[in-house]
Design a protein around this motif. Structure first.
Motif, short mmCIF file in Angstrom:
data_model
loop_
_atom_site.label_atom_id
_atom_site.label_comp_id
_atom_site.label_asym_id
_atom_site.label_seq_id
_atom_site.Cartn_x
_atom_site.Cartn_y
_atom_site.Cartn_z
N ALA A 1 53.95 -26.08 -59.92
CA ALA A 1 55.04 -26.33 -58.81
C ALA A 1 55.19 -27.81 -58.38
N LEU A 2 56.46 -28.22 -58.23
CA LEU A 2 56.54 -29.51 -57.94
C LEU A 2 57.66 -29.60 -56.71
N LYS A 3 57.33 -30.43 -55.83
CA LYS A 3 58.37 -30.31 -54.60
C LYS A 3 58.95 -32.01 -54.27
N ILE A 4 60.19 -31.97 -54.11
CA ILE A 4 60.92 -33.10 -53.48
C ILE A 4 60.42 -33.00 -52.09
N ASN B 1 73.89 -46.36 -50.57
CA ASN B 1 72.26 -46.56 -50.40
C ASN B 1 71.41 -45.63 -51.30
N PRO B 2 70.36 -46.30 -51.54
CA PRO B 2 69.56 -45.66 -52.70
C PRO B 2 68.73 -44.45 -52.19
N LEU B 3 69.04 -43.28 -53.18
CA LEU B 3 68.49 -41.94 -52.76
C LEU B 3 66.96 -42.15 -53.44
N GLU B 4 66.10 -42.15 -52.66
CA GLU B 4 64.66 -42.28 -53.05
C GLU B 4 64.19 -40.78 -53.15
N ILE B 5 63.40 -40.55 -54.06
CA ILE B 5 62.82 -39.09 -54.28
C ILE B 5 61.34 -39.31 -54.47
N ARG B 6 60.60 -38.50 -53.26
CA ARG B 6 59.33 -38.78 -53.46
C ARG B 6 58.69 -37.28 -54.05
N LEU B 7 57.66 -37.22 -55.00
CA LEU B 7 57.20 -35.97 -55.46
C LEU B 7 55.99 -35.61 -55.14
N VAL B 8 55.65 -34.44 -55.00
CA VAL B 8 54.47 -33.60 -54.75
C VAL B 8 54.25 -32.70 -55.81
N SER B 9 52.90 -32.73 -56.37
CA SER B 9 52.96 -31.47 -57.42
C SER B 9 51.97 -30.80 -56.95
N GLY B 10 51.94 -29.46 -57.17
CA GLY B 10 50.66 -28.36 -56.77
C GLY B 10 49.70 -28.53 -57.84
N ALA B 11 48.73 -27.57 -57.68
CA ALA B 11 47.73 -27.45 -58.74
C ALA B 11 48.09 -26.33 -59.77
N ILE B 12 47.82 -26.70 -61.05
CA ILE B 12 48.35 -25.84 -62.12
C ILE B 12 47.74 -24.51 -61.79
N LYS B 13 48.33 -23.41 -61.96
CA LYS B 13 47.86 -22.21 -61.63
C LYS B 13 48.00 -21.19 -62.86
N THR B 14 46.97 -20.50 -63.26
CA THR B 14 46.99 -19.46 -64.26
C THR B 14 46.69 -18.27 -63.74
N LEU C 1 51.15 -26.11 -53.41
CA LEU C 1 51.79 -27.53 -52.97
C LEU C 1 51.24 -27.96 -51.66
N GLU C 2 51.04 -27.11 -50.86
CA GLU C 2 50.58 -27.46 -49.31
C GLU C 2 49.16 -28.01 -49.50
N ASN C 3 48.21 -27.50 -50.31
CA ASN C 3 46.76 -27.96 -50.51
C ASN C 3 46.83 -29.10 -51.14
N VAL D 1 50.69 -37.68 -53.18
CA VAL D 1 51.96 -38.30 -52.95
C VAL D 1 51.95 -39.37 -54.06
N ILE D 2 53.27 -39.16 -54.90
CA ILE D 2 53.46 -40.13 -55.74
C ILE D 2 54.75 -40.82 -55.65
N ASN D 3 54.94 -42.25 -55.57
CA ASN D 3 56.09 -42.88 -55.37
C ASN D 3 57.22 -42.63 -56.60
N ALA D 4 58.42 -42.39 -55.94
CA ALA D 4 59.47 -42.32 -56.68
C ALA D 4 59.86 -43.66 -57.09
N SER D 5 59.94 -44.44 -56.33
CA SER D 5 60.41 -45.90 -56.68
C SER D 5 59.05 -46.88 -56.75
N PRO D 6 59.00 -47.79 -57.53
CA PRO D 6 57.95 -48.75 -57.51
C PRO D 6 58.00 -49.62 -56.07
N LYS D 7 58.93 -49.81 -55.46
CA LYS D 7 59.15 -50.41 -54.21
C LYS D 7 58.77 -49.63 -53.06
N PHE D 8 58.86 -48.17 -53.44
CA PHE D 8 58.55 -47.37 -51.87
C PHE D 8 57.10 -47.69 -51.54
N GLU D 9 56.84 -47.45 -50.45
CA GLU D 9 55.52 -47.66 -49.90
C GLU D 9 55.13 -46.39 -49.16
#
Lengths: 115, 341
Positions: free
Chosen positions: B189-192, B271-284, B304-306, B313-321
């Motif tokens: 699962a991935l979340k914006i 204005n730029p629309l920045e997206i930050r992505l969170v990924s959950g653990a792979i579940k089987t 995702l919560e964990n 947290v992964i940056n959507a844009s290299p400029k994003f801090e």
């Protein structure tokens, strides 16, 4: 949800007609087996047989002929393995053995037909 | 409900006709093959509301027929239930990729078939409501159109993106996987993360565009023969794949993030629309989980919560801090789509 007697009667009627047609299909399969055994346009015969057993695989168990469906499924898998370049040396004998079991089961079901 | 059933086996067609009639669906038209089905559709004065298609048929098979039906504008969203004597995942995957919404395995049980058709009917009812809303909106003024809203937590249907299934089809896909396929599947699962901000700053149309753009980024990095994904609402996308046949790259989240960054998305005001992505653990699916259960889908979303707490947290844009503050802890009643965390 329960199914009424009228519906059950109509399914029984379809089942009876299916049993009657089984005899015809058995003869078709036997002719195809003959063509495969004696190399008379064997590849097309295999394709036709595969289409035939595939139909049986779906229809027979839905109409209550679980064993025929099972053997038809195994026959289809056997035919597919014959087309596989990595097939084992005993694939052909497995196929003929399996087909004979299917035909026996079909004959037995067809002979129980009232018609 | 007007149904078109297509199968090259006359007995199966008869069974379908009787079974559907006995379970409250008497309006069934039968076709003995794909060509006949296409002709029947063409000749029909009113559109069909559900299709039942056998997969393996001579000439044009059921998967190809499914794709043909989907190409017709009138049938872009009509439920299509595939009938198959095969449990091989390959056929099922191809059928879903061609636009199928569900499938029933032969031999079929009459009541199970009725249940699947009833689900299709519900889907139709929901669609009719939506279409009715759209028609109503079309007659209103531009101002009212601008006020159209999309619930943040609701799934959004994305069209014409490879591998994307609407949420209900995705649930059907998971629930109906064969035992072997079920246990060799994995979900991610991935979340914006900043979906609330995006939702707040976009009108409904722009929000749909953002969800679609992100789906395209996922598709570009994730699409494959046995890979599907959905949008569950609240910024959450869930991907399913066969980890044995088609394992995913460890860097897939970064790749998706890069693809989004390359799109240079902007809001309506520029204005730029920045997206930050969170990924959950792979579940089987666990060894004790029930085959066909949707619990693995819930697990994937909950993880995702964990993951968020683990600061992935992964940056959507290299400029994003990244903000210097501590990661936000989701409130207990926070919801991801229909699932509570």
């Amino acid at each position: 949800m329960s199914l009424d007697q009228d519906f059950k009667d109509r399914i029984a009627s379809i089942k009876a007609r299916f049993t009657e047609v089984l005899d015809e299909r058995t003869q078709e399969f036997e002719q195809l087996r003959h063509r495969i055994e004696y190399g008379q346009d064997a590849e097309n015969a295999l394709y036709d047989l595969r289409a035939g057993v595939h139909k049986l695989r779906g229809a027979a168990p839905t109409l209550g002929f679980a064993r025929i469906g099972e053997l038809a499924g195994e026959s289809e898998d056997c035919i597919n393995s014959l087309f596989d370049p990595k097939k084992t040396s005993d694939a052909a004998s497995q196929f003929f053995g399996n087909l004979e079991s299917l035909l026996t089961e079909m004959r037995s079901a067809a002979s129980s037909s009232p018609g | 409900m007007k149904i078109l059933a297509v199968d090259d086996d006359a007995f199966i067609l008869e069974l379908l006709f009787e079974a559907l009639g006995a379970t409250g669906y008497p309006n069934v038209t039968l076709a003995a093959g794909s060509v006949e089905a296409l002709q029947t559709m063409h000749d029909s004065k009113t559109p069909f509301e559900c299709f039942l298609l056998d997969i393996q048929m001579p000439d044009i098979d059921g998967i190809e027929l499914c794709a043909h039906i989907r190409n017709e504008p009138a049938y872009r969203k009509t439920p299509i239930i595939m009938l198959t004597a095969m449990s091989e995942r390959n056929y099922i995957d191809r059928a879903f990729a061609a636009g199928a919404t569900d499938y029933v395995t032969k031999p079929f049980d009459v009541l199970e078939l009725a249940t699947r058709v009833k689900m299709a009917e519900r889907l139709n009812a929901e669609m009719s409501k939506t279409q009715e809303s759209v028609r109503t909106i079309d007659t209103l003024t531009e101002r009212l159109v601008a006020e159209r809203t999309i619930d943040l937590e609701s799934p959004v249907d994305v069209e014409n993106v490879d591998g994307f299934l609407n949420f209900r089809s995705f649930e059907n896909y998971i629930a109906m996987l064969g035992r072997g396929s079920y246990f060799s599947s994995s979900l991610l699962a991935l979340k914006i993360d900043n979906i609330r901000t995006i939702h707040k700053n976009c009108n409904a149309t722009d929000f749909e565009f953002a969800i679609t753009d992100f789906a395209e980024a996922i598709s570009d990095n994730f699409a494959g023969n046995s890979r599907f994904f959905t949008y569950a609402g609240n910024g959450v996308y869930v991907c399913v794949y066969n980890r044995v046949k088609e394992p995913i790259s460890e860097n897939i989240c970064l790749s998706i993030q890069d693809s989004v960054a390359q799109m240079s998305l902007v809001y309506a005001d520029g204005n730029p629309l920045e997206i930050r992505l969170v990924s959950g653990a792979i579940k089987t699916p666990g060894v004790f989980s029930k085959h066909g259960s949707l619990s693995v889908l819930e697990d994937a979303i909950k993880s995702l919560e964990n993951t968020y707490l683990a600061e992935r947290v992964i940056n959507a844009s290299p400029k994003f801090e990244l903000p210097a503050k501590k990661p936000k802890i989701w409130p207990k009643n926070a919801r991801f789509g229909k699932y509570s965390l």
